[in-house]
Design an enzyme around this catalytic site. Structure first.
Site, mmCIF file in Angstrom:
data_model
loop_
_atom_site.group_PDB
_atom_site.id
_atom_site.type_symbol
_atom_site.label_atom_id
_atom_site.label_comp_id
_atom_site.label_asym_id
_atom_site.label_seq_id
_atom_site.Cartn_x
_atom_site.Cartn_y
_atom_site.Cartn_z
ATOM 1 N N LYS A 117 18.175 55.546 35.905
ATOM 2 C CA LYS A 117 19.504 55.575 36.518
ATOM 3 C C LYS A 117 20.616 55.398 35.493
ATOM 4 O O LYS A 117 21.797 55.545 35.817
ATOM 5 C CB LYS A 117 19.597 54.512 37.612
ATOM 6 C CG LYS A 117 18.671 54.788 38.800
ATOM 7 C CD LYS A 117 18.678 53.663 39.802
ATOM 8 C CE LYS A 117 17.801 54.015 41.011
ATOM 9 N NZ LYS A 117 16.384 54.219 40.649
ATOM 10 N N VAL B 31 8.930 52.257 40.042
ATOM 11 C CA VAL B 31 7.554 51.786 39.954
ATOM 12 C C VAL B 31 7.040 51.477 41.355
ATOM 13 O O VAL B 31 7.789 51.055 42.230
ATOM 14 C CB VAL B 31 7.434 50.538 39.054
ATOM 15 C CG1 VAL B 31 7.634 50.913 37.603
ATOM 16 C CG2 VAL B 31 8.396 49.455 39.472
ATOM 17 N N LEU B 32 5.752 51.718 41.547
ATOM 18 C CA LEU B 32 5.153 51.560 42.864
ATOM 19 C C LEU B 32 4.933 50.095 43.181
ATOM 20 O O LEU B 32 4.419 49.341 42.367
ATOM 21 C CB LEU B 32 3.804 52.285 42.904
ATOM 22 C CG LEU B 32 3.846 53.746 42.459
ATOM 23 C CD1 LEU B 32 2.446 54.313 42.423
ATOM 24 C CD2 LEU B 32 4.724 54.558 43.362
#
Length: 664
Positions: free
Chosen positions: A437, A477-478
């Site tokens: 971002k 991230v998961l």
């Protein structure tokens, strides 16, 4: 149920409520009766007519009881819970009966009992084995709930196991011991298995699933394929998503703690199962280079990335690992987890093992805010770390957009405080965990992370510096806090709707362990002022992810084409500062590194003197809480920053060229 079924159910309940000793006494009584009956049957078979028992026959019955009961007790046949008796109980029975046959044949056939034919010593043990075995099976079917399950099978979930290997067979064994689900068989791609039977269950071709669902009443498919590649798993899931079945899975082999598979191992599908991305094995030398035997600091140690960095670093056996965290509870959790992982005392002040030798890794929990310059300086000076991983940051885009001053203070000034303190303490390496971002940001969070990168780039360019500064950029991230996957799962469980900000929005995804490993390896390759970007694979359309999660839950998406579907996807509109897609590079000239998943970006930066002037103006705007001026200054500072709200135009010439001293 009819009256007969009710009476049987009442009788079963009465037996289950009996005391344990009463149940064992009843089992002993049944076995004594079976000994007598099988002796009589053996006599009838041998003499080929119905026999009236005589006192001589009584000796054969007494001998059977006196031999059988001690053996049955010795082999634990009365300790087993009959309604759960399985293969192990049958093996114990067979072992007991083998010895019984030997002893009884010796008495009746070799030594002889007057009035009893010798062949009874051979026939009766066989009959007793069958009788006792059938009695256990009958109790299992009756008291174990299988009888009631057969009466109500249309109301229970119907399960097919995808995979006929060892994991599938172990999972089938676990399912067969329960009464909450019906195991209907296996699915397997191996045509040599298809049509055959595994443990009494038919193996079907996955292509037959459309026929099997209505025919057998299939509601769930359990994937028992822990060793397949993610690409193969993705192909299977793509094939299953079109059927009205719920799909669950076993973890991979590396995640299964033991070789045995239990029902507790079955979990819901996660986004990792839907991405089809194979992880790359880490370079052990790169992982250890900045950590093994060193004093290491991790800021934001209780966060999603920070905590995983701590786990990976602890595995590299540093001399001391300092956990810097502002949240007391998060710090408590990660500290407790690490000392348990390393098998150490949870007391942070205890630096010795019980035998008096020094602990291999000293884990130190430190409550501190990265904005507290005095506290951070104190920590750095006291411990003199060689490596600093700066993961502390505010990362939630809408929250930072609504609280821009606090976001900038934490993300920019916090980075600056930690970097200067690390420099002053002589740290050799400082690694900033950044974000995609930060590239052409449309929000304050992204702009603040890019500005934090620029602070480190400027410090790295200053002559005479001894600290090697590096930045590592990656996407989502998961499983992190605020991740979309648990939100979607919760919305599906609640019956919908799934809320999505835009139908075309895409994001990069990576597992937390892989991201942490790559951050550590990238930091080890830094030469000073480097901006590393991680290969995140292909971006994922979030609406596609939502649809697949709905379909793999055995449900259908409700839309114009399918108005009778189960779960609706509602488009709510982009949130403040949210982008349709993310980028990892400002320029287009990434350079390869020795790691295939890590690239080096060539990003522009500002000299420290010029950046310091911009930071002074930002600090002045923050002191006045002037958000309009703050956003305008960010446009000047951060290349590509385009806020979504209205911003008053400021020109670079309006910034003071001789700013007042800065206060981090």
């Amino acid at each position: 149920m009819n009256n007969r079924d009710n009476r049987q159910s009442l009788a079963a309940t009465s037996l289950l409520l009996m005391p344990r000793m009463a149940k064992r006494a009843l089992a002993v009584g049944v076995d004594i009766a079976l000994c007598a009956i099988t002796v009589w049957l053996a006599l009838c078979l041998r003499l080929e007519h119905w026999v009236h028992l005589t006192p001589a026959h009584g000796w054969a019955i007494a001998g059977s009881v006196l031999i059988a009961l001690p053996l049955f007790i010795r082999f634990g046949l009365y300790r087993a819970i009959f309604r759960f008796a399985g293969w192990n109980a049958m093996v114990s029975l067979a072992q007991a009966m083998a010895l019984y046959s030997l002893f009884y044949a010796t008495v009746v056939t070799v030594i002889r009992v007057p009035g009893v034919p010798r062949t009874v010593g051979v026939i009766q043990p066989l009959l007793l084995l069958v009788a006792v075995g059938l009695s256990r099976v009958a109790v299992r079917y009756w008291l174990g709930g299988l009888y009631r399950t057969m009466l109500q099978r249309e109301h229970l979930p119907g399960i097919l196991i995808y995979g006929g290997g060892m994991a599938g067979r172990q999972l089938a064994a676990a399912l067969s011991r329960g009464t909450e689900q019906r195991l209907l068989g296996f699915l397997d791609d191996d045509d040599q298995l298809q049509g055959n039977s595994l443990d009494g269950r038919t193996v079907y071709d996955p292509a037959e699933l459309a026929r099997l669902i209505p025919e057998l009443g299939v509601t769930d498919v359990l994937l028992a394929l822990p060793s397949i590649t993610r690409e193969r798993r993705l192909n299977i899931l793509d094939a299953l998503r079109h059927y009205p079945v719920r799909v669950r899975t076993l973890p991979t082999l590396s995640d299964l703690a033991s070789g045995r598979v239990a029902l507790s191992d079955v979990r819901e599908l996660d986004i990792e199962d839907l991405l089809g991305r194979e992880p790359v094995s880490p370079d052990a030398e790169l992982l250890a280079r900045l950590n093994r035997g060193k004093v290491v600091v991790v800021t934001g140690a209780g966060g999603s990335i920070g905590s995983e960095l701590c786990r990976q670093i602890a595995a590299c056996l540093p001399q001391t690992l300092l956990l810097v965290e502002n949240s007391e509870f998060a710090l408590y959790q990660i500290h407790r987890e690490l000392v348990a992982m390393l098998g150490q005392d949870a007391d942070p002040l205890d630096t010795e093992d019980d035998d008096g030798e020094g602990a291999m890794v000293h884990i130190v929990p430190l409550l501190a805010s990265v904005q507290d310059e005095a506290r951070i300086l104190q920590i750095m000076q006291a411990w003199r770390p060689q490596t600093v991983y700066h993961a502390a940051a505010y990362k939630h885009v809408p929250l930072v957009e609504h609280n821009p001053v606090q976001g900038l203070r934490n993300n920019v000034w916090g980075t600056w405080v930690c970097a200067r303190a690390a420099q002053a303490a002589g740290a050799a390496h400082f690694v900033l965990i950044s974000t995609d971002k930060a590239v052409r940001p449309t929000n304050v969070m992204g702009a603040s992370k890019r500005l934090a990168e620029m602070v480190l780039q400027a410090l790295a360019a200053e002559p005479g510096g001894t600290t090697n500064f590096a930045m590592v950029r990656f996407g989502n991230v998961l499983g992190s806090s605020g991740s979309v996957v648990p939100l979607f799962r919760e919305q599906i469980q609640n019956g919908g709707p799934i809320t999505l900000t835009h139908p075309e929005i895409t994001r990069y995804f990576m597992t937390i362990p892989e991201a942490a490993q790559l951050v550590i390896q990238a930091g080890a390759m830094a030469q000073g002022g480097d901006v590393f970007v991680l290969d995140m694979g292909e971006p994922v359309r979030i609406i596609d992810l939502a649809q697949r999660m709905v379909e793999l839950s055995g449900l259908q998406v409700k839309n114009e084409q399918n108005p009778t579907g189960d779960i609706e996807i509602q488009i709510t509109g982009l949130r403040p500062g949210e982008k349709l897609y993310e980028e990892l590079l400002i320029g287009d000239n990434p350079q390869p590194t020795q790691h295939k998943r890590i690239m080096k970006a060539q990003e522009d930066s500002l000299p420290w003197v010029e950046l310091q002037a911009l930071l002074a103006s930002l600090e002045d705007a923050m002191a006045r809480n002037d958000v309009t001026a703050l956003r305008a200054l960010l446009k000047v500072c951060v290349q590509g920053y385009e806020p979504t709200g209205e911003v008053v135009d400021f020109v670079h010439s309006s910034i003071l060229t001789n700013p007042a001293p800065l206060h981090a």
